[in-house]
Design a protein around this motif. Structure first.
Motif, mmCIF file in Angstrom:
data_model
loop_
_atom_site.group_PDB
_atom_site.id
_atom_site.type_symbol
_atom_site.label_atom_id
_atom_site.label_comp_id
_atom_site.label_asym_id
_atom_site.label_seq_id
_atom_site.Cartn_x
_atom_site.Cartn_y
_atom_site.Cartn_z
ATOM 1 N N HIS A 1 14.064 13.072 52.075
ATOM 2 C CA HIS A 1 12.933 12.906 51.267
ATOM 3 C C HIS A 1 11.959 12.451 52.099
ATOM 4 C CE1 HIS A 1 10.800 11.376 47.605
ATOM 5 N NE2 HIS A 1 10.586 10.372 48.299
ATOM 6 N N CYS A 2 11.737 11.421 52.858
ATOM 7 C CA CYS A 2 10.814 10.897 53.487
ATOM 8 C C CYS A 2 10.280 11.785 54.595
ATOM 9 C CB CYS A 2 11.278 9.607 54.449
ATOM 10 S SG CYS A 2 11.530 8.299 53.403
ATOM 11 N N MET A 3 11.058 12.789 54.980
ATOM 12 C CA MET A 3 10.548 13.886 56.187
ATOM 13 C C MET A 3 9.729 14.972 55.233
ATOM 14 S SD MET A 3 13.330 15.238 58.848
ATOM 15 C CE MET A 3 13.054 16.872 58.664
ATOM 16 N N GLU A 4 10.392 15.071 54.287
ATOM 17 C CA GLU A 4 9.508 15.991 53.396
ATOM 18 C C GLU A 4 8.183 15.545 52.860
ATOM 19 O OE1 GLU A 4 10.339 19.294 53.054
ATOM 20 O OE2 GLU A 4 12.494 19.000 53.598
ATOM 21 N N ALA A 5 8.187 14.345 52.505
ATOM 22 C CA ALA A 5 6.772 13.677 52.159
ATOM 23 C C ALA A 5 5.721 13.806 53.289
ATOM 24 C CB ALA A 5 7.000 12.363 51.634
ATOM 25 N N LEU A 6 6.219 13.488 54.498
ATOM 26 C CA LEU A 6 5.324 13.331 55.800
ATOM 27 C C LEU A 6 4.906 14.924 56.000
ATOM 28 C CD1 LEU A 6 7.292 10.838 57.790
ATOM 29 C CD2 LEU A 6 5.182 10.673 56.678
ATOM 30 N N ALA A 7 5.869 15.709 55.947
ATOM 31 C CA ALA A 7 5.717 17.029 56.277
ATOM 32 C C ALA A 7 4.659 17.792 55.259
ATOM 33 C CB ALA A 7 6.778 18.070 56.326
ATOM 34 N N ALA A 8 4.691 17.160 54.025
ATOM 35 C CA ALA A 8 3.769 17.611 53.049
ATOM 36 C C ALA A 8 2.497 17.207 53.262
ATOM 37 C CB ALA A 8 4.368 17.293 51.472
ATOM 38 N N LYS A 9 2.314 16.080 54.013
ATOM 39 C CA LYS A 9 0.935 15.549 54.338
ATOM 40 C C LYS A 9 0.384 16.178 55.400
ATOM 41 C CE LYS A 9 1.889 10.810 52.929
ATOM 42 N NZ LYS A 9 1.731 9.292 53.545
ATOM 43 N N GLY A 10 1.270 17.026 56.193
ATOM 44 C CA GLY A 10 0.608 17.758 57.234
ATOM 45 C C GLY A 10 1.114 17.397 58.635
ATOM 46 N N MET A 11 2.052 16.448 58.552
ATOM 47 C CA MET A 11 2.798 16.159 59.772
ATOM 48 C C MET A 11 3.611 17.187 60.357
ATOM 49 S SD MET A 11 4.933 12.821 60.885
ATOM 50 C CE MET A 11 3.495 11.454 60.232
ATOM 51 N N PRO A 12 3.708 17.333 61.538
ATOM 52 C CA PRO A 12 4.578 18.386 62.158
ATOM 53 C C PRO A 12 6.045 18.161 61.933
ATOM 54 C CG PRO A 12 2.853 18.025 63.845
ATOM 55 C CD PRO A 12 2.571 17.068 62.693
ATOM 56 N N ARG A 13 6.914 18.766 61.656
ATOM 57 C CA ARG A 13 8.421 18.474 61.113
ATOM 58 C C ARG A 13 9.097 17.725 62.260
ATOM 59 N NH1 ARG A 13 9.391 20.989 56.417
ATOM 60 N NH2 ARG A 13 11.628 20.053 56.456
ATOM 61 N N VAL A 14 8.612 18.150 63.567
ATOM 62 C CA VAL A 14 9.603 17.389 64.584
ATOM 63 C C VAL A 14 8.965 15.694 64.593
ATOM 64 C CG1 VAL A 14 7.853 17.885 66.402
ATOM 65 C CG2 VAL A 14 10.307 17.132 67.113
ATOM 66 N N MET A 15 7.599 15.745 64.291
ATOM 67 C CA MET A 15 7.162 14.307 64.356
ATOM 68 C C MET A 15 7.798 13.551 62.972
ATOM 69 S SD MET A 15 5.029 13.620 66.729
ATOM 70 C CE MET A 15 4.223 12.002 66.131
ATOM 71 N N ALA A 16 7.802 14.106 61.932
ATOM 72 C CA ALA A 16 8.371 13.699 60.655
ATOM 73 C C ALA A 16 10.003 13.220 61.086
ATOM 74 C CB ALA A 16 8.367 14.611 59.660
ATOM 75 N N TRP A 17 10.556 14.071 61.774
ATOM 76 C CA TRP A 17 11.852 13.789 62.027
ATOM 77 C C TRP A 17 11.845 12.622 62.768
ATOM 78 C CZ3 TRP A 17 14.470 13.483 66.650
ATOM 79 C CH2 TRP A 17 15.860 13.525 66.515
ATOM 80 N N LEU A 18 11.135 12.224 63.742
ATOM 81 C CA LEU A 18 10.958 11.244 64.707
ATOM 82 C C LEU A 18 10.657 9.904 63.936
ATOM 83 C CD1 LEU A 18 9.106 12.366 67.896
ATOM 84 C CD2 LEU A 18 11.459 11.562 67.854
#
Ligand SMILES: [Zn+2]
Length: 90
Positions: free
Chosen positions: A54-71
């Motif tokens: 859920h947090c990863m999707e929220a960060l990705a939705a804000k435009g963060m690259p998925r690998v960064m969101a995962w980190l």
């Protein structure tokens, strides 16, 4: 030490609201406003893995690259909310 949300790991200083709210309206020093409101978690039934996603999707939705969101979110399952016994500390 600067407080970090014990549920998602976000520094509370980055929380636009400065922290979640307790049932009595005071600021929580343990959880951010995205995880916690009026004395309760917003996602009370989520597992650590579901919440991390859920947090990863929220960060990705804000435009963060998925690998960064995962980190940013990979430490979620190790935070106190998820490692404490379910009915342990308050
Ligand atoms: Zn949080």
């Amino acid at each position: 030490m600067a407080g970090r949300c014990e549920s998602c790991g976000m520094p509370l200083s980055k929380d636009p609201e400065g922290g979640g709210r307790e049932a009595d309206g005071s600021r929580s020093i343990r959880y951010c406003s995205l995880c916690y409101d009026r004395g309760a978690f917003r996602h009370p039934d989520a597992t650590a893995e579901e919440f991390q996603r859920h947090c990863m999707e929220a960060l990705a939705a804000k435009g963060m690259p998925r690998v960064m969101a995962w980190l940013f979110t990979r430490g979620v399952p190790n935070l106190p909310r998820w490692t404490a016994p379910p009915h342990g500390r308050s």
